[in-house]
Write a protein that holds these residues in place. Structure first.
Motif, PDB file in Angstrom:
ATOM      1  N   GLU A   7      -5.418  14.065 -13.075  1.00  0.00           N
ATOM      2  CA  GLU A   7      -6.704  14.372 -13.944  1.00  0.00           C
ATOM      3  C   GLU A   7      -7.733  13.096 -13.749  1.00  0.00           C
ATOM      4  O   GLU A   7      -8.900  13.156 -14.191  1.00  0.00           O
ATOM      5  N   THR A  44       2.270  20.073  -7.219  1.00  0.00           N
ATOM      6  CA  THR A  44       1.616  20.353  -8.453  1.00  0.00           C
ATOM      7  C   THR A  44       0.065  20.431  -8.167  1.00  0.00           C
ATOM      8  O   THR A  44      -0.664  21.364  -8.819  1.00  0.00           O
ATOM      9  N   HIS A  49       0.269  15.501 -14.191  1.00  0.00           N
ATOM     10  CA  HIS A  49      -0.881  16.241 -14.410  1.00  0.00           C
ATOM     11  C   HIS A  49      -1.893  14.984 -15.146  1.00  0.00           C
ATOM     12  O   HIS A  49      -3.299  14.792 -14.524  1.00  0.00           O
ATOM     13  N   ASP A  83      -0.404  24.194  -9.747  1.00  0.00           N
ATOM     14  CA  ASP A  83      -0.922  24.241 -11.166  1.00  0.00           C
ATOM     15  C   ASP A  83      -2.456  23.671 -11.261  1.00  0.00           C
ATOM     16  O   ASP A  83      -3.137  23.987 -12.114  1.00  0.00           O
ATOM     17  N   ARG A  84      -2.752  22.741 -10.284  1.00  0.00           N
ATOM     18  CA  ARG A  84      -3.873  22.062 -10.511  1.00  0.00           C
ATOM     19  C   ARG A  84      -4.882  22.038  -9.295  1.00  0.00           C
ATOM     20  O   ARG A  84      -5.366  21.203  -8.859  1.00  0.00           O
ATOM     21  N   ASP A 110      -7.898  23.124  -9.218  1.00  0.00           N
ATOM     22  CA  ASP A 110      -8.901  22.857  -9.736  1.00  0.00           C
ATOM     23  C   ASP A 110      -9.492  21.471  -9.336  1.00  0.00           C
ATOM     24  O   ASP A 110     -10.637  21.109  -9.422  1.00  0.00           O
ATOM     25  N   LEU A 111      -8.425  20.503  -8.872  1.00  0.00           N
ATOM     26  CA  LEU A 111      -8.519  19.208  -8.810  1.00  0.00           C
ATOM     27  C   LEU A 111      -8.570  18.691  -7.137  1.00  0.00           C
ATOM     28  O   LEU A 111      -8.607  17.611  -6.758  1.00  0.00           O
TER      29      LEU A 111
END
Length: 418
Positions: free
Chosen positions: A115, A131, A111, A135-136, A138-139
């Motif tokens: 980020e 991932t 993560h 889970d991410r 948004d990225l």
């Protein structure tokens, strides 16, 4: 902000990175080219890879091309803390990795790398890409494309693409000829047996070694095990690969049959439960279990733990002994994780020179080509594979023949008869 175990280890890491670099002439040539051409200028790269001295060579090459790099570990047991320290302290990379971290820490590091808002991603097993897509999400918006360098990861990517889940183009660096030949066959073949010998100090000559899977990795293992005097048994689900193994002189059996005969079991399939409870139940006292597939699912470690009445941890470094109710002892290496990286040092630097050269040149190609690629799994352009092989031959002072104009014309023409 990086998360590493001990920044004071940087000096030792630099020495080992420089040692590995001596055996990586192709990557050095590409690094010099990148420094002059800057094909990755201003781009951010997030990578999930083994934190080893050889990987440091790739990271330095990407940096020479103008990229900033954030790196997480693709396997906690393979992380070299001194290499991580050197990458942060001496080479200016962001690194999120500690040797032996738990599952929670492993994913926390992935993560952190994500980020940083990467333009490109490099993966080793597809955990970083997975991932991103779970889970991410948004990225996802900033990611233009990426590379995957393992068979296991490519299998997962193809399934994502088949289901319409993959959101950006991924290049299967694993599937290049130079990667298959050098990394999978010669690298895995040598480094896996190296890990087994270091962990057990066993004599392989005269042993029956059962190899699950006869892809490039399995072939390399079988060839080298035979060269050390072992009797080799291959298990396979693919009739063509099984036939190939048989015609090369290896015994071919179902795992249910081989389980009772083997002294050493090595899995290299990319699938789960290749060695399961039924197989464990009939194995010899003292049988050695090793995995060289990417994830720790190929040997059913949970079934082994449930069958055991005692577990002796660390009977040797990276070797745990499971005692069954009838007194038989089965020895699991590296907790069922990659034995060549956990119990040894992974592939020799000369092997990773080829794989990481493929990776670096593919990244440079993606810097401009990504806009023309669909969200799917793509092959590395043939010219990159050929260029890496050419550079490797040149570094070995080997010259080859070249086609004459007449030969080229002949190959291009269908009108010329016999």
């Amino acid at each position: 902000m990086s998360d590493i175990a001990d920044a004071s280890l940087a000096y030792e890491g630099v020495k080992r990175i420089e040692w590995a670099d001596r055996s990586m002439p192709v990557l050095r040539q590409i690094r010099e080219r990148f420094a002059a051409e800057r094909p990755l200028d201003g781009l951010k790269v997030a990578a999930c890879m083994h934190i080893t001295t050889e990987t440091a060579g790739l990271i330095r090459t990407l940096q020479a091309g103008g990229a900033s790099v954030a790196l997480a570990a693709s396997n906690p047991l393979s992380t070299q803390d001194d290499t991580a320290a050197a990458l942060v302290q001496e080479y200016g990379a962001e690194v999120f990795a500690r040797a032996g971290t738990d599952r929670e820490g492993y994913y926390a590091h992935i993560h952190k790398a994500l980020e940083t808002g990467p333009d490109f991603v490099l993966d080793d097993g597809c955990d970083l890409v997975n991932t991103l897509h779970t889970d991410r999400t948004d990225l996802l918006g900033t990611v233009k494309a990426g590379c995957e360098q393992t068979t296991t990861g490519v299998i997962r990517l193809h399934q994502m693409a088949f289901e319409g889940a993959l959101r950006f183009p991924m290049v299967a660096v694993n599937d290049t000829d130079t990667k298959h030949m050098f990394d999978n066959r010669y690298g895995t073949g040598q480094s896996t047996l190296d890990g087994i010998v270091r962990a057990t100090n066993t004599l392989l000559a005269g042993k029956t070694i059962v190899i699950a899977g006869f892809g490039y990795c399995g072939r390399g293992l079988a060839e080298r095990a035979r060269g050390l005097g072992a009797r080799v048994v291959v298990t396979e689900i693919d009739p063509v690969k099984a036939l190939d193994a048989a015609l090369q002189g290896f015994a071919v059996q179902p795992m249910a049959q081989a389980a009772a005969d083997g002294d050493v079991f090595i899995t290299v399939t990319g699938n789960r439960d290749v060695v399961n409870g039924e197989h464990l139940a009939v194995m010899k006292d003292g049988a050695i279990l090793a995995n060289s597939g990417h994830f720790d699912v190929e040997i059913d470690v949970r079934a082994l733990a449930e069958m055991a009445v005692e577990v002796h941890r660390g009977v040797r470094p990276q070797a745990d002994e499971y005692v069954l109710a009838d007194g038989r002892r089965l020895v699991l290496l590296a907790e069922g994780r990659l034995v060549n990286l956990a119990a040894a040092e992974g592939h020799p630097a000369a092997v990773m020179d080829m794989s990481f050269a493929d990776q670096a040149l593919t990244c440079a190609w993606l810097a401009t080509a990504h806009a023309t690629l669909s969200p799917a799994v793509h092959d590395v352009p043939k010219e990159i594979d050929t260029e890496v092989a050419r550079l490797k031959l040149a570094s070995m002072s080997i010259d080859i023949d070249h086609l004459s104009k007449e030969q080229e014309d002949y190959l291009r023409s269908w009108r010329i008869g016999s």
